[in-house]
Design an enzyme around this catalytic site. Structure first.
Site, PDB file in Angstrom:
ATOM      1  CB  SER A  44      -0.888   0.013   1.248  1.00  0.00           C
ATOM      2  OG  SER A  44      -0.081   0.206   2.409  1.00  0.00           O
ATOM      3  CG  HIS A  45      -0.316   4.731  -1.959  1.00  0.00           C
ATOM      4  ND1 HIS A  45      -1.185   3.856  -2.589  1.00  0.00           N
ATOM      5  CD2 HIS A  45       0.292   5.458  -2.931  1.00  0.00           C
ATOM      6  CE1 HIS A  45      -1.109   4.050  -3.897  1.00  0.00           C
ATOM      7  NE2 HIS A  45      -0.232   5.015  -4.131  1.00  0.00           N
ATOM      8  N   GLY A  46       2.031   4.231   2.062  1.00  0.00           N
ATOM      9  CA  GLY A  46       2.215   4.475   3.489  1.00  0.00           C
ATOM     10  C   GLY A  46       2.085   3.209   4.323  1.00  0.00           C
ATOM     11  N   PRO A  66       1.657   0.772  -5.829  1.00  0.00           N
ATOM     12  CG  PRO A  66       1.358   0.848  -3.516  1.00  0.00           C
ATOM     13  CD  PRO A  66       1.215   1.684  -4.759  1.00  0.00           C
ATOM     14  CG  ASP A 111      -3.028   1.153  -1.524  1.00  0.00           C
ATOM     15  OD1 ASP A 111      -2.704   0.786  -2.681  1.00  0.00           O
ATOM     16  OD2 ASP A 111      -2.486   2.114  -0.946  1.00  0.00           O
TER      17      ASP A 111
END
Length: 137
Positions: free
Chosen positions: A7-9, A69, A63
Protein backbone atom coordinates in the site's frame (compact mmCIF):
# COMPACT_ATOMS: atom_id res chain seq x y z
CA UNK A 1 1.47 -20.06 -0.77
CA UNK A 2 2.44 -16.56 0.33
CA UNK A 3 0.54 -13.29 0.60
CA UNK A 4 1.99 -9.83 0.05
CA UNK A 5 0.00 -6.85 1.30
CA UNK A 6 1.16 -3.59 -0.20
CA UNK A 7 0.00 0.00 0.00
CA UNK A 8 0.75 3.68 0.08
CA UNK A 9 2.21 4.48 3.49
CA UNK A 10 1.74 2.31 6.55
CA UNK A 11 -1.73 0.98 5.67
CA UNK A 12 -0.36 -2.46 4.74
CA UNK A 13 1.56 -2.74 8.02
CA UNK A 14 -1.46 -1.63 10.05
CA UNK A 15 -3.93 -3.98 8.37
CA UNK A 16 -1.50 -6.88 8.76
CA UNK A 17 -1.09 -6.01 12.44
CA UNK A 18 -4.89 -6.00 12.80
CA UNK A 19 -5.08 -9.39 11.08
CA UNK A 20 -2.45 -10.77 13.46
CA UNK A 21 -4.39 -9.41 16.44
CA UNK A 22 -7.41 -11.45 15.31
CA UNK A 23 -5.81 -14.55 13.80
CA UNK A 24 -2.31 -14.67 15.25
CA UNK A 25 1.13 -14.37 13.71
CA UNK A 26 1.73 -15.78 10.25
CA UNK A 27 5.04 -16.17 8.48
CA UNK A 28 3.17 -16.42 5.18
CA UNK A 29 2.27 -12.70 5.03
CA UNK A 30 4.61 -9.94 3.91
CA UNK A 31 4.01 -6.17 3.97
CA UNK A 32 5.67 -3.75 1.56
CA UNK A 33 4.81 -0.05 1.76
CA UNK A 34 5.39 2.83 -0.61
CA UNK A 35 7.10 5.54 1.43
CA UNK A 36 8.42 9.03 0.82
CA UNK A 37 11.62 7.36 -0.40
CA UNK A 38 9.85 7.05 -3.75
CA UNK A 39 8.90 4.58 -6.41
CA UNK A 40 12.42 3.23 -7.08
CA UNK A 41 12.94 2.36 -3.41
CA UNK A 42 9.51 0.75 -3.25
CA UNK A 43 10.05 -1.22 -6.44
CA UNK A 44 13.43 -2.47 -5.20
CA UNK A 45 11.95 -3.64 -1.88
CA UNK A 46 8.94 -5.29 -3.55
CA UNK A 47 11.16 -7.06 -6.07
CA UNK A 48 13.45 -8.26 -3.28
CA UNK A 49 10.48 -9.96 -1.58
CA UNK A 50 9.20 -11.33 -4.89
CA UNK A 51 12.65 -12.75 -5.67
CA UNK A 52 12.80 -14.44 -2.25
CA UNK A 53 9.42 -16.03 -3.01
CA UNK A 54 10.13 -16.99 -6.63
CA UNK A 55 9.34 -20.67 -6.02
CA UNK A 56 6.00 -19.88 -4.31
CA UNK A 57 2.50 -19.10 -5.48
CA UNK A 58 1.77 -15.51 -4.42
CA UNK A 59 -1.41 -13.57 -3.82
CA UNK A 60 -0.74 -9.82 -3.78
CA UNK A 61 -3.32 -7.58 -2.08
CA UNK A 62 -3.01 -3.86 -2.83
CA UNK A 63 -4.76 -0.75 -1.57
CA UNK A 64 -6.03 0.92 -4.77
CA UNK A 65 -6.07 0.02 -8.44
CA UNK A 66 -3.91 2.35 -10.49
CA UNK A 67 -1.59 3.35 -7.66
CA UNK A 68 2.09 2.48 -7.59
CA UNK A 69 1.71 -0.61 -5.36
CA UNK A 70 -0.92 -2.02 -7.71
CA UNK A 71 0.94 -1.05 -10.88
CA UNK A 72 4.23 -2.57 -9.75
CA UNK A 73 2.45 -5.73 -8.58
CA UNK A 74 0.52 -5.98 -11.82
CA UNK A 75 3.73 -5.65 -13.85
CA UNK A 76 5.16 -8.62 -11.95
CA UNK A 77 1.94 -10.58 -12.45
CA UNK A 78 2.12 -10.10 -16.22
CA UNK A 79 5.38 -12.06 -16.35
CA UNK A 80 4.38 -14.65 -13.72
CA UNK A 81 0.70 -15.34 -14.43
CA UNK A 82 1.08 -19.02 -13.64
CA UNK A 83 1.84 -18.37 -9.95
CA UNK A 84 0.72 -14.83 -9.08
CA UNK A 85 -2.63 -13.07 -8.66
CA UNK A 86 -3.27 -9.43 -7.74
CA UNK A 87 -6.31 -7.95 -5.97
CA UNK A 88 -6.87 -4.22 -5.44
CA UNK A 89 -9.02 -2.72 -2.68
CA UNK A 90 -7.83 -4.86 0.21
CA UNK A 91 -9.77 -4.74 3.45
CA UNK A 92 -9.62 -6.66 6.71
CA UNK A 93 -12.42 -9.15 5.90
CA UNK A 94 -10.50 -10.03 2.72
CA UNK A 95 -7.26 -10.63 4.59
CA UNK A 96 -8.96 -12.72 7.26
CA UNK A 97 -10.64 -14.90 4.61
CA UNK A 98 -7.33 -15.35 2.80
CA UNK A 99 -5.54 -16.22 6.04
CA UNK A 100 -8.17 -18.76 7.07
CA UNK A 101 -8.02 -20.50 3.70
CA UNK A 102 -4.33 -20.12 2.89
CA UNK A 103 -3.55 -23.83 3.16
CA UNK A 104 -6.95 -25.17 2.07
CA UNK A 105 -7.24 -23.72 -1.42
CA UNK A 106 -5.23 -23.31 -4.58
CA UNK A 107 -4.22 -19.87 -5.82
CA UNK A 108 -7.19 -19.38 -8.16
CA UNK A 109 -9.76 -20.32 -5.49
CA UNK A 110 -8.03 -18.13 -2.89
CA UNK A 111 -7.98 -15.24 -5.37
CA UNK A 112 -11.74 -15.58 -5.91
CA UNK A 113 -12.40 -15.88 -2.16
CA UNK A 114 -10.40 -12.68 -1.60
CA UNK A 115 -12.53 -10.84 -4.15
CA UNK A 116 -15.78 -12.16 -2.67
CA UNK A 117 -14.81 -11.48 0.96
CA UNK A 118 -13.67 -7.97 0.07
CA UNK A 119 -17.02 -7.18 -1.50
CA UNK A 120 -19.07 -8.81 1.24
CA UNK A 121 -17.08 -6.95 3.89
CA UNK A 122 -18.51 -3.63 2.70
CA UNK A 123 -21.89 -2.75 4.15
CA UNK A 124 -23.64 0.40 5.16
CA UNK A 125 -25.26 0.89 8.55
CA UNK A 126 -28.82 2.10 8.95
CA UNK A 127 -31.60 1.67 11.51
CA UNK A 128 -32.83 -1.59 9.98
CA UNK A 129 -29.48 -3.21 9.22
CA UNK A 130 -28.77 -4.74 12.63
CA UNK A 131 -30.78 -7.29 14.52
CA UNK A 132 -30.85 -6.49 18.22
CA UNK A 133 -28.91 -9.66 19.08
CA UNK A 134 -26.13 -8.73 16.65
CA UNK A 135 -24.99 -5.86 18.85
CA UNK A 136 -22.36 -6.85 21.40
CA UNK A 137 -21.06 -4.21 23.78
Amino acid sequence: MKVIVTSHGDFCHGILKSYQMIAGESENFYAVSLTEEGVKDYSDRLNKVLTELESEEILILTDIKGGTPYNESYQYYLTHEERVRVVAGMNLPMIIEVGINLFNDNLEILYNKALQAGLLGIEGADNGSMIENDLEF
